[in-house]
Design a protein around this motif. Structure first.
Motif, PDB file in Angstrom:
ATOM      1  N   ASN A 148      35.191  22.220  37.693  1.00 43.58           N
ATOM      2  CA  ASN A 148      35.150  23.161  38.808  1.00 43.58           C
ATOM      3  C   ASN A 148      36.215  24.238  38.655  1.00 43.58           C
ATOM      4  O   ASN A 148      35.959  25.435  38.834  1.00 43.58           O
ATOM      5  CB  ASN A 148      35.351  22.394  40.121  1.00 43.58           C
ATOM      6  CG  ASN A 148      35.613  23.309  41.299  1.00 43.58           C
ATOM      7  OD1 ASN A 148      34.738  24.026  41.742  1.00 43.58           O
ATOM      8  ND2 ASN A 148      36.828  23.296  41.791  1.00 43.58           N
ATOM      9  N   PHE A 149      37.421  23.835  38.288  1.00 40.81           N
ATOM     10  CA  PHE A 149      38.510  24.807  38.140  1.00 40.81           C
ATOM     11  C   PHE A 149      38.332  25.682  36.904  1.00 40.81           C
ATOM     12  O   PHE A 149      38.735  26.847  36.900  1.00 40.81           O
ATOM     13  CB  PHE A 149      39.857  24.085  38.121  1.00 40.81           C
ATOM     14  CG  PHE A 149      40.332  23.698  39.492  1.00 40.81           C
ATOM     15  CD1 PHE A 149      41.085  24.575  40.255  1.00 40.81           C
ATOM     16  CD2 PHE A 149      39.998  22.477  40.038  1.00 40.81           C
ATOM     17  CE1 PHE A 149      41.502  24.242  41.527  1.00 40.81           C
ATOM     18  CE2 PHE A 149      40.417  22.124  41.312  1.00 40.81           C
ATOM     19  CZ  PHE A 149      41.171  23.010  42.058  1.00 40.81           C
ATOM     20  N   LEU A 150      37.715  25.133  35.857  1.00 37.15           N
ATOM     21  CA  LEU A 150      37.411  25.964  34.682  1.00 37.15           C
ATOM     22  C   LEU A 150      36.433  27.078  35.054  1.00 37.15           C
ATOM     23  O   LEU A 150      36.596  28.233  34.650  1.00 37.15           O
ATOM     24  CB  LEU A 150      36.822  25.099  33.565  1.00 37.15           C
ATOM     25  CG  LEU A 150      37.766  24.114  32.865  1.00 37.15           C
ATOM     26  CD1 LEU A 150      37.014  23.345  31.779  1.00 37.15           C
ATOM     27  CD2 LEU A 150      38.970  24.826  32.256  1.00 37.15           C
ATOM     28  N   LEU A 151      35.412  26.735  35.830  1.00 39.42           N
ATOM     29  CA  LEU A 151      34.425  27.739  36.240  1.00 39.42           C
ATOM     30  C   LEU A 151      35.033  28.772  37.192  1.00 39.42           C
ATOM     31  O   LEU A 151      34.579  29.916  37.230  1.00 39.42           O
ATOM     32  CB  LEU A 151      33.219  27.050  36.890  1.00 39.42           C
ATOM     33  CG  LEU A 151      32.282  26.329  35.914  1.00 39.42           C
ATOM     34  CD1 LEU A 151      31.242  25.509  36.652  1.00 39.42           C
ATOM     35  CD2 LEU A 151      31.589  27.323  34.985  1.00 39.42           C
ATOM     36  N   GLN A 152      36.044  28.371  37.959  1.00 43.22           N
ATOM     37  CA  GLN A 152      36.722  29.348  38.816  1.00 43.22           C
ATOM     38  C   GLN A 152      37.365  30.458  37.987  1.00 43.22           C
ATOM     39  O   GLN A 152      37.419  31.612  38.413  1.00 43.22           O
ATOM     40  CB  GLN A 152      37.776  28.651  39.674  1.00 43.22           C
ATOM     41  CG  GLN A 152      37.198  27.886  40.856  1.00 43.22           C
ATOM     42  CD  GLN A 152      38.261  27.412  41.823  1.00 43.22           C
ATOM     43  OE1 GLN A 152      39.324  28.016  41.942  1.00 43.22           O
ATOM     44  NE2 GLN A 152      37.986  26.331  42.502  1.00 43.22           N
ATOM     45  N   LEU A 153      37.846  30.103  36.800  1.00 46.09           N
ATOM     46  CA  LEU A 153      38.415  31.118  35.908  1.00 46.09           C
ATOM     47  C   LEU A 153      37.364  32.128  35.467  1.00 46.09           C
ATOM     48  O   LEU A 153      37.650  33.306  35.289  1.00 46.09           O
ATOM     49  CB  LEU A 153      39.028  30.453  34.673  1.00 46.09           C
ATOM     50  CG  LEU A 153      40.215  29.515  34.899  1.00 46.09           C
ATOM     51  CD1 LEU A 153      40.622  28.854  33.593  1.00 46.09           C
ATOM     52  CD2 LEU A 153      41.389  30.260  35.502  1.00 46.09           C
ATOM     53  N   VAL A 154      36.137  31.650  35.283  1.00 43.15           N
ATOM     54  CA  VAL A 154      35.044  32.513  34.833  1.00 43.15           C
ATOM     55  C   VAL A 154      34.615  33.476  35.935  1.00 43.15           C
ATOM     56  O   VAL A 154      34.413  34.678  35.706  1.00 43.15           O
ATOM     57  CB  VAL A 154      33.841  31.667  34.369  1.00 43.15           C
ATOM     58  CG1 VAL A 154      32.671  32.568  33.959  1.00 43.15           C
ATOM     59  CG2 VAL A 154      34.242  30.749  33.207  1.00 43.15           C
ATOM     60  N   PHE A 155      34.489  32.943  37.165  1.00 41.11           N
ATOM     61  CA  PHE A 155      33.929  33.749  38.255  1.00 41.11           C
ATOM     62  C   PHE A 155      34.974  34.515  39.064  1.00 41.11           C
ATOM     63  O   PHE A 155      34.613  35.370  39.876  1.00 41.11           O
ATOM     64  CB  PHE A 155      33.109  32.849  39.193  1.00 41.11           C
ATOM     65  CG  PHE A 155      31.846  32.338  38.581  1.00 41.11           C
ATOM     66  CD1 PHE A 155      30.730  33.150  38.467  1.00 41.11           C
ATOM     67  CD2 PHE A 155      31.768  31.041  38.079  1.00 41.11           C
ATOM     68  CE1 PHE A 155      29.561  32.686  37.886  1.00 41.11           C
ATOM     69  CE2 PHE A 155      30.603  30.559  37.498  1.00 41.11           C
ATOM     70  CZ  PHE A 155      29.500  31.388  37.402  1.00 41.11           C
ATOM     71  N   ALA A 156      36.261  34.227  38.867  1.00 36.47           N
ATOM     72  CA  ALA A 156      37.315  34.893  39.643  1.00 36.47           C
ATOM     73  C   ALA A 156      37.266  36.423  39.549  1.00 36.47           C
ATOM     74  O   ALA A 156      37.398  37.108  40.572  1.00 36.47           O
ATOM     75  CB  ALA A 156      38.689  34.378  39.204  1.00 36.47           C
ATOM     76  N   PRO A 157      37.067  37.019  38.345  1.00 33.85           N
ATOM     77  CA  PRO A 157      37.035  38.496  38.279  1.00 33.85           C
ATOM     78  C   PRO A 157      35.907  39.116  39.102  1.00 33.85           C
ATOM     79  O   PRO A 157      36.045  40.242  39.587  1.00 33.85           O
ATOM     80  CB  PRO A 157      36.838  38.776  36.781  1.00 33.85           C
ATOM     81  CG  PRO A 157      37.364  37.567  36.089  1.00 33.85           C
ATOM     82  CD  PRO A 157      37.012  36.426  36.986  1.00 33.85           C
ATOM     83  N   LEU A 158      34.791  38.393  39.269  1.00 34.92           N
ATOM     84  CA  LEU A 158      33.680  38.940  40.056  1.00 34.92           C
ATOM     85  C   LEU A 158      34.058  39.036  41.532  1.00 34.92           C
ATOM     86  O   LEU A 158      33.740  40.019  42.207  1.00 34.92           O
ATOM     87  CB  LEU A 158      32.430  38.066  39.883  1.00 34.92           C
ATOM     88  CG  LEU A 158      31.849  37.974  38.473  1.00 34.92           C
ATOM     89  CD1 LEU A 158      30.591  37.121  38.471  1.00 34.92           C
ATOM     90  CD2 LEU A 158      31.546  39.362  37.916  1.00 34.92           C
ATOM     91  N   GLY A 159      34.740  38.008  42.041  1.00 36.84           N
ATOM     92  CA  GLY A 159      35.211  38.068  43.421  1.00 36.84           C
ATOM     93  C   GLY A 159      36.239  39.161  43.613  1.00 36.84           C
ATOM     94  O   GLY A 159      36.223  39.884  44.619  1.00 36.84           O
ATOM     95  N   THR A 160      37.127  39.318  42.642  1.00 39.79           N
ATOM     96  CA  THR A 160      38.130  40.385  42.688  1.00 39.79           C
ATOM     97  C   THR A 160      37.458  41.756  42.690  1.00 39.79           C
ATOM     98  O   THR A 160      37.889  42.677  43.389  1.00 39.79           O
ATOM     99  CB  THR A 160      39.071  40.270  41.472  1.00 39.79           C
ATOM    100  OG1 THR A 160      39.693  38.982  41.475  1.00 39.79           O
ATOM    101  CG2 THR A 160      40.144  41.335  41.504  1.00 39.79           C
ATOM    102  N   ALA A 161      36.373  41.888  41.923  1.00 37.80           N
ATOM    103  CA  ALA A 161      35.657  43.172  41.836  1.00 37.80           C
ATOM    104  C   ALA A 161      35.036  43.557  43.178  1.00 37.80           C
ATOM    105  O   ALA A 161      34.965  44.740  43.512  1.00 37.80           O
ATOM    106  CB  ALA A 161      34.576  43.093  40.761  1.00 37.80           C
ATOM    107  N   LEU A 162      34.599  42.563  43.960  1.00 40.33           N
ATOM    108  CA  LEU A 162      34.035  42.873  45.281  1.00 40.33           C
ATOM    109  C   LEU A 162      35.085  43.505  46.185  1.00 40.33           C
ATOM    110  O   LEU A 162      34.790  44.417  46.958  1.00 40.33           O
ATOM    111  CB  LEU A 162      33.467  41.606  45.928  1.00 40.33           C
ATOM    112  CG  LEU A 162      32.155  41.056  45.347  1.00 40.33           C
ATOM    113  CD1 LEU A 162      31.706  39.833  46.128  1.00 40.33           C
ATOM    114  CD2 LEU A 162      31.050  42.114  45.357  1.00 40.33           C
ATOM    115  N   PHE A 163      36.317  43.012  46.113  1.00 40.46           N
ATOM    116  CA  PHE A 163      37.405  43.632  46.880  1.00 40.46           C
ATOM    117  C   PHE A 163      37.655  45.057  46.392  1.00 40.46           C
ATOM    118  O   PHE A 163      37.834  45.973  47.193  1.00 40.46           O
ATOM    119  CB  PHE A 163      38.687  42.807  46.743  1.00 40.46           C
ATOM    120  CG  PHE A 163      38.800  41.699  47.756  1.00 40.46           C
ATOM    121  CD1 PHE A 163      38.910  41.982  49.105  1.00 40.46           C
ATOM    122  CD2 PHE A 163      38.810  40.374  47.353  1.00 40.46           C
ATOM    123  CE1 PHE A 163      39.022  40.963  50.042  1.00 40.46           C
ATOM    124  CE2 PHE A 163      38.916  39.348  48.273  1.00 40.46           C
ATOM    125  CZ  PHE A 163      39.028  39.646  49.621  1.00 40.46           C
TER     126      PHE A 163
END
Length: 425
Positions: free
Chosen positions: A350-365
């Motif tokens: 779960n935490f490994l996948l958070q590393l993958v998807f984190a930039p997408l959430g940041t991009a929404l901001f």
């Protein structure tokens, strides 16, 4: 193979631009020190307490991020978004800074009211509530100041200032535990964790030259920016609250259906993932200001794609860590937390996948779409609650870990679908 070499070269070139590689080193190094001292604090605390007392500590620590989210009201992300362009052009940020401090005052009033109501309608210790209230306010100023360092790209100063709260926490805990004539309780450790960062706040003005910040602005400008921040932050705040509740909901459900010892098994395994904060925080500190500046340019999609690819490569490199669960937990806690080993192994992907998807959430901001992020976080919260209620009563700590993972899958898929459509434009 040639294609992978080309991708690697592109990432390498991007990292070298604007000193990104150097800045990443400073920030990640400071985050590493901060995460290590925080981890040592937690390990030291767990070994000081009985399993039941540790369960209570983990339970109340689960409330702190919620209090912190209300105290911040989404300001750190908003400040980076709006002040980064002003810092680039050397324009006066006074109106935004004044407006943000007003919002922080409103959040303190609201939290005080919630604290009072909670005391009236519940049986919680009033001192616990006050500790969480003031701890949330103090820690929110830590993240507030951090956002100013990031906005002005003062990464060297940030790297010196960043580890100080956790260093102070650990130093005070060791000092108190060694000099106390009585065994420490969960309340003692909770107080040290929440309140001790107050000794760090004034050092911000030592690391950040005050002549670079201006708080002067017309009252009309302040009021205009206050409305702008409130509107943006309302959805950012909602996204933050939903995300934190979905992250911490498992502890609340465990506390309802199982004894404190089971909460301790899950909470102790969860604390070991504080190291992932290093990379996630580095993404936010380095990638977010860059995306905020490039949001209206053709370069934005390329930088975002490279960020996701970089996160994927880091996750792939960290994957073998899953096999270290048993030796790490046995080394740190002996055989007291053997039940946490399986929890750790379930949480790790779960935490490994958070590393993958984190930039997408940041991009929404960066795109100014906190409303969409809030919707995804709410979806994750709803699915998480369903899985928690279904799995945790029967499966305990392992069920909580499975539920945390399953609750995020739908929001990750939707986030991926949104940006696939966005890149086709």
């Amino acid at each position: 193979m040639q294609k992978f070499k080309k991708i690697f070269q592109l990432i390498k070139t991007e990292l070298r631009k604007e000193g990104v590689l150097k800045n990443s080193f400073f920030v990640s190094s400071s985050k590493a020190i901060s995460a290590i001292t925080n981890l040592v604090f937690m390990i030291y605390s767990v070994n000081l307490l009985s399993k039941a007392e540790n369960g209570k500590l983990q339970y109340f620590l689960g409330f702190l991020p919620v209090v912190l989210a209300i105290a911040e009201f989404g300001l750190p992300n908003a400040l980076i978004k709006y002040i980064s362009p002003l810092a680039e052009k050397k324009e006066n940020p006074g109106a935004i800074l004044n407006a943000s401090l007003r919002i922080k005052f409103y959040s303190f009033i609201f939290l005080s009211f919630v604290c009072l109501i909670s005391y009236i309608i519940s049986n919680e210790n009033f001192f616990v509530l006050l500790t969480l209230l003031f701890g949330g306010i103090i820690i929110s100023f830590i993240s507030y100041f951090e956002s100013l360092f990031v906005s002005y790209r003062k990464y060297k100063s940030l790297s010196l200032w960043n580890p100080l709260p956790n260093i102070i926490r650990l130093t005070l805990l060791i000092l108190i535990s060694e000099t106390s004539s009585h065994p420490l309780t969960y309340m003692d450790i909770l107080t040290v964790f929440c309140i001790s960062p107050i000794f760090v706040l004034f050092l911000f003005f030592f690391f950040f030259k005050t002549d670079e910040l201006s708080f002067t602005a017309d009252s009309s400008e302040i009021k205009s920016n206050e409305k702008k921040l409130l509107l943006f932050n309302l959805w950012a705040f909602a996204a933050s609250i939903f995300a934190i509740l979905s992250d911490r909901m498992e502890i609340f459900f465990l506390n309802q259906f199982h004894p404190p010892e089971i909460v301790a098994d899950y909470g102790t395994a969860l604390q070991l993932f504080s190291g992932f904060v290093i990379i996630l925080a580095t993404f936010n500190s380095i990638i977010y200001p860059k995306l905020a500046r490039l949001v209206d340019t053709e370069e934005f999609p390329n930088v975002l794609k490279k960020s996701v690819l970089l996160g994927s490569l880091i996750a792939l490199g960290l994957f073998p860590g899953i096999f270290l669960a048993e030796p790490i937990l046995t080394f740190l806690f002996g055989y007291k937390y053997t039940n946490s080993i399986s929890v750790f192994k379930i949480l790790y992907p779960n935490f490994l996948l958070q590393l993958v998807f984190a930039p997408l959430g940041t991009a929404l901001f960066a795109l100014g779409l906190p409303r969409l992020l809030a919707g995804l976080a709410l979806l994750r919260l709803v699915f998480g609650a369903v899985f928690d209620f279904w799995i945790i009563p029967s499966w305990g700590a392992n069920g909580a870990a499975v539920s945390l993972f399953l609750g995020q899958i739908v929001s990750w898929l939707l986030l991926t679908g949104y940006f696939m459509a966005y890149f086709r434009k």
